[in-house]
Enzyme design. Structure first.
Site, PDB file in Angstrom:
ATOM      1  N   VAL A  12      77.815  68.911  -5.718  1.00 55.56           N
ATOM      2  CA  VAL A  12      78.612  68.080  -6.639  1.00 55.56           C
ATOM      3  C   VAL A  12      78.089  68.212  -8.074  1.00 55.56           C
ATOM      4  O   VAL A  12      78.876  68.396  -9.017  1.00 55.56           O
ATOM      5  CB  VAL A  12      78.623  66.599  -6.194  1.00 55.56           C
ATOM      6  N   GLY A 129      86.595  61.784  -2.308  1.00 56.23           N
ATOM      7  CA  GLY A 129      86.356  62.996  -3.124  1.00 56.23           C
ATOM      8  C   GLY A 129      87.079  62.925  -4.456  1.00 56.23           C
ATOM      9  O   GLY A 129      86.802  62.056  -5.284  1.00 56.23           O
ATOM     10  N   GLU A 185      77.598  66.217   4.800  1.00 59.18           N
ATOM     11  CA  GLU A 185      76.410  65.561   4.256  1.00 59.18           C
ATOM     12  C   GLU A 185      75.174  66.360   4.636  1.00 59.18           C
ATOM     13  O   GLU A 185      75.196  67.144   5.581  1.00 59.18           O
ATOM     14  CB  GLU A 185      76.299  64.141   4.827  1.00 59.18           C
ATOM     15  N   LYS A 200      82.366  54.344   3.206  1.00 58.99           N
ATOM     16  CA  LYS A 200      83.529  54.390   2.301  1.00 58.99           C
ATOM     17  C   LYS A 200      84.456  53.197   2.533  1.00 58.99           C
ATOM     18  O   LYS A 200      84.963  52.614   1.571  1.00 58.99           O
ATOM     19  CB  LYS A 200      84.272  55.711   2.484  1.00 58.99           C
ATOM     20  N   GLY A 297      84.070  68.500  -1.263  1.00 56.50           N
ATOM     21  CA  GLY A 297      83.993  69.831  -1.875  1.00 56.50           C
ATOM     22  C   GLY A 297      83.623  69.718  -3.341  1.00 56.50           C
ATOM     23  O   GLY A 297      83.851  68.700  -3.987  1.00 56.50           O
TER      24      GLY A 297
HETATM   25  P1  NDP Z   1      73.401  68.571  -2.329  1.00 57.17           P
HETATM   26  O1  NDP Z   1      72.307  68.469  -1.338  1.00 57.17           O
HETATM   27  O2  NDP Z   1      74.199  69.824  -2.408  1.00 57.17           O
HETATM   28  O3  NDP Z   1      72.800  68.327  -3.810  1.00 57.17           O
HETATM   29  C1  NDP Z   1      71.811  67.379  -4.111  1.00 57.17           C
HETATM   30  C2  NDP Z   1      70.926  67.982  -5.210  1.00 57.17           C
HETATM   31  O4  NDP Z   1      70.032  66.992  -5.678  1.00 57.17           O
HETATM   32  C3  NDP Z   1      70.081  69.145  -4.691  1.00 57.17           C
HETATM   33  O5  NDP Z   1      70.052  70.200  -5.640  1.00 57.17           O
HETATM   34  C4  NDP Z   1      68.712  68.503  -4.530  1.00 57.17           C
HETATM   35  O6  NDP Z   1      67.654  69.410  -4.657  1.00 57.17           O
HETATM   36  C5  NDP Z   1      68.715  67.525  -5.692  1.00 57.17           C
HETATM   37  N1  NDP Z   1      67.753  66.472  -5.508  1.00 57.17           N
HETATM   38  C6  NDP Z   1      67.453  65.779  -4.369  1.00 57.17           C
HETATM   39  N2  NDP Z   1      66.488  64.885  -4.608  1.00 57.17           N
HETATM   40  C7  NDP Z   1      66.169  64.991  -5.913  1.00 57.17           C
HETATM   41  C8  NDP Z   1      65.218  64.359  -6.761  1.00 57.17           C
HETATM   42  N3  NDP Z   1      64.409  63.417  -6.298  1.00 57.17           N
HETATM   43  N4  NDP Z   1      65.166  64.715  -8.050  1.00 57.17           N
HETATM   44  C9  NDP Z   1      65.961  65.686  -8.523  1.00 57.17           C
HETATM   45  N5  NDP Z   1      66.875  66.348  -7.774  1.00 57.17           N
HETATM   46  C10 NDP Z   1      66.970  66.006  -6.493  1.00 57.17           C
HETATM   47  O7  NDP Z   1      74.345  67.309  -2.119  1.00 57.17           O
HETATM   48  P2  NDP Z   1      75.867  67.148  -2.538  1.00 57.17           P
HETATM   49  O8  NDP Z   1      76.070  67.654  -3.907  1.00 57.17           O
HETATM   50  O9  NDP Z   1      76.743  67.626  -1.455  1.00 57.17           O
HETATM   51  O10 NDP Z   1      75.996  65.542  -2.520  1.00 57.17           O
HETATM   52  C11 NDP Z   1      75.439  64.758  -3.548  1.00 57.17           C
HETATM   53  C12 NDP Z   1      75.950  63.328  -3.374  1.00 57.17           C
HETATM   54  O11 NDP Z   1      77.378  63.330  -3.499  1.00 57.17           O
HETATM   55  C13 NDP Z   1      75.680  62.714  -2.003  1.00 57.17           C
HETATM   56  O12 NDP Z   1      75.495  61.341  -2.165  1.00 57.17           O
HETATM   57  C14 NDP Z   1      76.960  62.977  -1.225  1.00 57.17           C
HETATM   58  O13 NDP Z   1      77.149  62.035  -0.212  1.00 57.17           O
HETATM   59  C15 NDP Z   1      77.972  62.793  -2.318  1.00 57.17           C
HETATM   60  N6  NDP Z   1      79.247  63.460  -2.113  1.00 57.17           N
HETATM   61  C16 NDP Z   1      79.293  64.764  -1.718  1.00 57.17           C
HETATM   62  C17 NDP Z   1      80.505  65.406  -1.570  1.00 57.17           C
HETATM   63  C18 NDP Z   1      80.607  66.817  -1.138  1.00 57.17           C
HETATM   64  O14 NDP Z   1      81.736  67.264  -0.909  1.00 57.17           O
HETATM   65  N7  NDP Z   1      79.530  67.558  -1.013  1.00 57.17           N
HETATM   66  C19 NDP Z   1      81.756  64.703  -1.857  1.00 57.17           C
HETATM   67  C20 NDP Z   1      81.603  63.334  -2.286  1.00 57.17           C
HETATM   68  C21 NDP Z   1      80.378  62.753  -2.408  1.00 57.17           C
HETATM   69  P3  NDP Z   1      67.104  70.177  -3.327  1.00 57.17           P
HETATM   70  O15 NDP Z   1      68.255  70.936  -2.776  1.00 57.17           O
HETATM   71  O16 NDP Z   1      66.021  71.024  -3.872  1.00 57.17           O
HETATM   72  O17 NDP Z   1      66.612  69.104  -2.399  1.00 57.17           O
HETATM   73  N1  HSE Z   2      80.678  64.565   3.704  1.00 56.07           N
HETATM   74  C1  HSE Z   2      81.718  63.892   3.007  1.00 56.07           C
HETATM   75  C2  HSE Z   2      83.039  64.224   3.661  1.00 56.07           C
HETATM   76  C3  HSE Z   2      81.735  64.305   1.565  1.00 56.07           C
HETATM   77  O1  HSE Z   2      83.083  65.180   4.440  1.00 56.07           O
HETATM   78  O2  HSE Z   2      84.024  63.536   3.421  1.00 56.07           O
HETATM   79  C4  HSE Z   2      82.730  63.553   0.734  1.00 56.07           C
HETATM   80  O3  HSE Z   2      82.369  62.214   0.589  1.00 56.07           O
END
Ligand code: NDP
Ligand code: HSE
Length: 402
Positions: A12, A129, A185, A200, A297
């Site tokens: 994200v 999303g 997730e 949610k 996504g």
């Molecule tokens: P990812 O794991 O892809 O990204 C998280 C990022 O944050 C990674 O690069 C991670 O680094 C970094 N990170 C973790 N801990 C720390 C820290 N302490 N300090 C700095 N950076 C840190 O997750 P997503 O992007 O998929 O999801 C992020 C959030 O968005 C979650 O809460 C998820 O539930 C939510 N979300 C996700 C969606 C999706 O489609 N993916 C959709 C809607 C919401 P590293 O990889 O090195 O640990």
């Molecule tokens: N893991 C979540 C989903 C990401 O599949 O809907 C979006 O919140």
């Protein structure tokens, strides 16, 4: 010029940066001023990345920089995200996030903190999303008495159910695909066990009631017990199987739950496929309105985060009201909800099932399913069903009818 920091350069977070880069002109026009990325906080370095030089590893660099107006928290998890967000709000920086786990657990506290410091706390991307559903509840539907919200709230499970149904692909294979696409997730149990949808619907029902709905109080079932055979029966019944989150007002307040449901094909929710989500909101004057779009996504979710950045920038110096108070909402048990249930038992349990569920059951023949007895019960309450199903041993599975 508004200056932004992104915490977490994963799926994200990298999407947020991409939206700010690609749609810079549109964002500036909408926000009323240019929006510039100043920092990216992550644990790793990103050698070769266009924004490599903006990556920092110390949150204090961001918190102590008076130029930073908005922080996008896209790291996920409770800690250290909670501490980072709180400190940002205390320092007078607005926060927007996609982190539903944190919003469901501490949303009201963070909204209140934002209010105290005359900044904003927004979390559009935490539900649905890219779908602008929270902004609509907070704005266009503010004058409505919302009495029901029902939705397909998890992209990963909807993607899995769709692939199982349409392509007959097994659970584990499809889950891997959803992970590769960045939908799932970090711990995919949150998706498949229904916990993500639970958070949610907790956020949605908090906004609907204006109180804090504790996600731990919500009855939750995931999709791990759904099998390829279930889809065979569903097709015979002209129904689709979907994981629904629902929140409905009743005489005692409201109840909320997450579970797989069999939905008649004529219901629009039955035709929401793949990673798409849909949320039906019923208002006392409006009737039903349905929101539909990509529920997970990189770019879709990032677009919703950037919508919050724009809103915050447009309201610089003002707190944007969010109807989510710290007072705990009282949920009524789901026990009195009345519906039919689809049940599968081994063939040799047919007589026992008929005895327990009575003569009004409707027997269903699955396509190419042998050695079992499947039926739909009469309309009964959740409590009644629970009492009766306990008496039947070797139940192969059951699904509620919507
Ligand atoms: P990812 O794991 O892809 O990204 C998280 C990022 O944050 C990674 O690069 C991670 O680094 C970094 N990170 C973790 N801990 C720390 C820290 N302490 N300090 C700095 N950076 C840190 O997750 P997503 O992007 O998929 O999801 C992020 C959030 O968005 C979650 O809460 C998820 O539930 C939510 N979300 C996700 C969606 C999706 O489609 N993916 C959709 C809607 C919401 P590293 O990889 O090195 O640990
Ligand atoms: N893991 C979540 C989903 C990401 O599949 O809907 C979006 O919140």
């Amino acid at each position: 010029m508004a200056k932004v920091a992104v915490l977490g350069y994963g799926t994200v977070g990298s999407g947020v940066v991409e939206v700010l880069d690609t749609n810079a002109q549109e964002v500036a026009k909408s926000a009323g001023e240019a929006v510039e990325l100043k920092y990216i906080l992550d644990l790793r370095d990103f050698p070769g990345d266009k924004h490599e030089s903006q990556v920092v590893h110390d949150i204090n660099i961001i918190l102590e920089d008076p130029e930073i107006d908005v922080i996008c928290e896209t790291m996920g998890g409770i800690e250290p995200a909670f501490t980072f967000e709180k400190n940002a709000l205390i320092k007078g920086k607005s926060v927007c996030t996609s982190n539903k786990e944190l919003v469901a657990a501490h949303g009201p506290e963070l909204v209140e903190l934002a209010k105290q410091h005359n900044v904003s706390y927004l979390f559009e991307a935490s539900v649905g999303g890219g779908i602008p559903v929270l902004r609509s509840i907070n704005d266009s539907l503010k004058h409505e008495k919302i009495d029901a919200i029902t939705g397909i709230l998890n992209g990963t499970t909807n993607y899995i159910l769709t692939k199982m149904d349409k392509e007959g692909v097994g659970f584990a294979t499809v889950l891997k695909k959803a992970q590769d696409k960045g939908y799932a997730e970090r711990n995919p149990e949150a998706d498949v066990e229904g916990y993500d949808a639970c958070r949610k619907i907790a956020i949605l029902s908090s906004l609907m009631s204006g109180k804090h709905v504790n996600y731990e109080d919500i009855y939750t079932e995931g999709i791990t017990k759904i099998s390829i055979e279930d889809f065979s029966y569903a097709r015979k019944m002209n129904m689709a199987i979907k994981l629904l989150g629902m929140c409905k007002k009743n005489q005692n307040g409201f109840f909320t739950m997450v579970a797989p449901f069999l939905i008649p094909l004529e219901n629009p929710l039955a035709n929401v496929n793949g990673v798409f989500n849909a949320i039906d909101i019923h208002g006392n004057m409006l009737g039903d309105v349905m929101f539909y779009g990509k529920g997970a996504g990189k770019n879709a979710t990032a677009s919703a985060v950037v919508a919050d950045v724009i809103d915050i920038t447009k309201h610089k110096g003002h707190h944007i009201e969010v109807n989510m108070k710290a007072e705990n909402a009282q949920l009524s048990p789901k026990d009195n909800a009345v519906r039919s249930f689809f049940v599968r038992v081994p063939e040799n349990k047919a007589d026992e099932a008929k005895e327990i569920f009575g003569s009004k059951i409707e027997v269903i023949e699955g396509e190419n399913v042998h050695g079992e007895f499947a039926f739909v019960t009469d309309m009964i309450s959740e409590k009644d069903f629970e009492d009766r199903i306990k008496k039947l041993d070797s139940v192969k599975g059951y699904i509620r009818l919507y």
